[in-house]
Design an enzyme around this catalytic site. Sequence first.
Site, PDB file in Angstrom:
ATOM      1  N   ILE A  79       0.647  -1.407  -0.135  1.00  0.00           N
ATOM      2  CA  ILE A  79       0.009   0.228  -0.045  1.00  0.00           C
ATOM      3  C   ILE A  79       0.982   1.033  -0.546  1.00  0.00           C
ATOM      4  CG2 ILE A  79      -0.028  -0.228   2.521  1.00  0.00           C
ATOM      5  CD1 ILE A  79      -2.762   1.608   2.373  1.00  0.00           C
ATOM      6  N   ALA A  80       0.402   2.625  -0.974  1.00  0.00           N
ATOM      7  CA  ALA A  80       1.509   3.114  -0.434  1.00  0.00           C
ATOM      8  C   ALA A  80       1.046   4.618  -1.368  1.00  0.00           C
ATOM      9  CB  ALA A  80       2.608   2.955  -2.199  1.00  0.00           C
ATOM     10  N   ILE A  81       1.252   5.407  -0.989  1.00  0.00           N
ATOM     11  CA  ILE A  81       0.233   6.943  -1.376  1.00  0.00           C
ATOM     12  C   ILE A  81       1.636   7.711  -1.692  1.00  0.00           C
ATOM     13  CG2 ILE A  81      -0.944   8.843  -0.609  1.00  0.00           C
ATOM     14  CD1 ILE A  81      -2.138   6.363  -0.487  1.00  0.00           C
ATOM     15  N   GLU A 113       2.279  -7.554   5.920  1.00  0.00           N
ATOM     16  CA  GLU A 113       4.253  -7.237   7.367  1.00  0.00           C
ATOM     17  C   GLU A 113       4.317  -5.816   6.738  1.00  0.00           C
ATOM     18  OE1 GLU A 113       3.609 -11.245   5.366  1.00  0.00           O
ATOM     19  OE2 GLU A 113       4.000  -9.559   4.279  1.00  0.00           O
ATOM     20  N   TYR A 125      -2.859   1.400  10.969  1.00  0.00           N
ATOM     21  CA  TYR A 125      -2.858  -0.783  11.022  1.00  0.00           C
ATOM     22  C   TYR A 125      -3.587  -0.666  12.344  1.00  0.00           C
ATOM     23  CZ  TYR A 125       0.274  -0.269   6.859  1.00  0.00           C
ATOM     24  OH  TYR A 125       0.665  -0.597   5.866  1.00  0.00           O
TER      25      TYR A 125
END
Length: 154
Positions: A79-81, A113, A125
């Site tokens: 997941i990346a922005i 992870e 999270y």
Amino acid sequence: MINHQDICDISFRRATEQDIGQLVEIERKSFAVPWPAEAFHNDILHNRFATYVMIECNREVAGYCGVWLVMDEAHITNIAILPQFRSRKLGESLLREMMSLAKEAGAITMTLEVRVSNQPAKSLYKKLGFQEGGIRKNYYTDNYEDALVMWVNL
């Protein structure tokens, strides 16, 4: 006072083969060891367990999240922005969307992870209900940092 640059009209869509270049660019700007284009190509075109969702801010791609749905478990691959879109809660919105999609697809748990040193991600999270599971020793190949395994019931 509201900063209008922080206002986003958020939308989500499934990633396609045409998005691979943008996925690689997001990776390059987000991770020490970015995934190569081939990994996205294989997942998007050939991996029936893989789903990638793009998040857009005012119709501009801001980030993505990938998940593998196997049986009743969803595993977040990445997941990346993009840096210019961070600190707008887009990562939270994207993860909530992916959790919802995984649940709709029949997943009852979700795992991921995260680097043990990545406090902002771990805080996000935990905010969304993820719990600490275990440690994968020397998981990251750039510096052999441990990964914390986290999971949540959907």
